[in-house]
Design a protein around this motif. Structure first.
Motif, PDB file in Angstrom:
ATOM      1  N   ALA A  25       0.841  -1.203   0.000  1.00 32.71           N
ATOM      2  CA  ALA A  25       0.000   0.000   0.000  1.00 32.71           C
ATOM      3  C   ALA A  25       0.875   1.252   0.000  1.00 32.71           C
ATOM      4  N   PRO A  26       0.852   2.015  -1.081  1.00 32.60           N
ATOM      5  CA  PRO A  26       1.713   3.197  -1.168  1.00 32.60           C
ATOM      6  C   PRO A  26       1.468   4.205  -0.050  1.00 32.60           C
ATOM      7  N   TYR A  27       0.227   4.340   0.399  1.00 30.93           N
ATOM      8  CA  TYR A  27      -0.084   5.294   1.471  1.00 30.93           C
ATOM      9  C   TYR A  27       0.733   4.989   2.722  1.00 30.93           C
ATOM     10  N   CYS A  28       0.753   3.741   3.133  1.00 28.85           N
ATOM     11  CA  CYS A  28       1.516   3.360   4.330  1.00 28.85           C
ATOM     12  C   CYS A  28       3.011   3.447   4.093  1.00 28.85           C
ATOM     13  N   LEU A  29       3.450   2.946   2.962  1.00 35.42           N
ATOM     14  CA  LEU A  29       4.887   2.934   2.671  1.00 35.42           C
ATOM     15  C   LEU A  29       5.462   4.345   2.635  1.00 35.42           C
TER      16      LEU A  29
END
Length: 107
Positions: free
Chosen positions: A64-68
């Motif tokens: 998940a790009p948001y978390c990363l």
């Protein structure tokens, strides 16, 4: 006018947002299914992180790009997990936690 809708709950998007009862029913012109990053692409978000920790991050957050993008490499794995998982849960309406026994505690 172009409206772009995005959501992670496919069932909800299909039934509630684009379903027969929705004002948007029959007006969809395109649909793109975006998948999470695989490990190789997710690791690119963390160029200064040891590969062992990159695997741990991927196992925890997936692709998940948001978390990363919110991982602070200088904080270390444990601190990032605590901040990203628990702070977000508490900020979004409360968390139910079970501690020894059957009585839930709402925070």
């Amino acid at each position: 006018m172009t409206i772009i809708l995005a959501g992670s709950n496919e069932g909800f998007m299909e039934s509630e947002v684009l379903g027969r009862e929705s004002p948007l029913y029959g007006r969809r012109t395109a649909q793109i299914r975006l998948l999470p990053f695989d490990y190789a692409d997710a690791a690119k978000f963390l160029p200064n992180t040891k590969s062992q920790d990159s695997v741990r991050y991927y196992a925890t957050f997936g692709g998940a790009p948001y978390c990363l993008a919110r991982i602070n490499e200088s904080d270390g794995f444990e601190d990032n997990v605590l901040r990203l998982l628990f702070d977000n849960l508490l900020a979004n309406g409360g968390v139910m936690i079970r501690l020894r026994g059957n009585r839930p505690i709402l925070m």
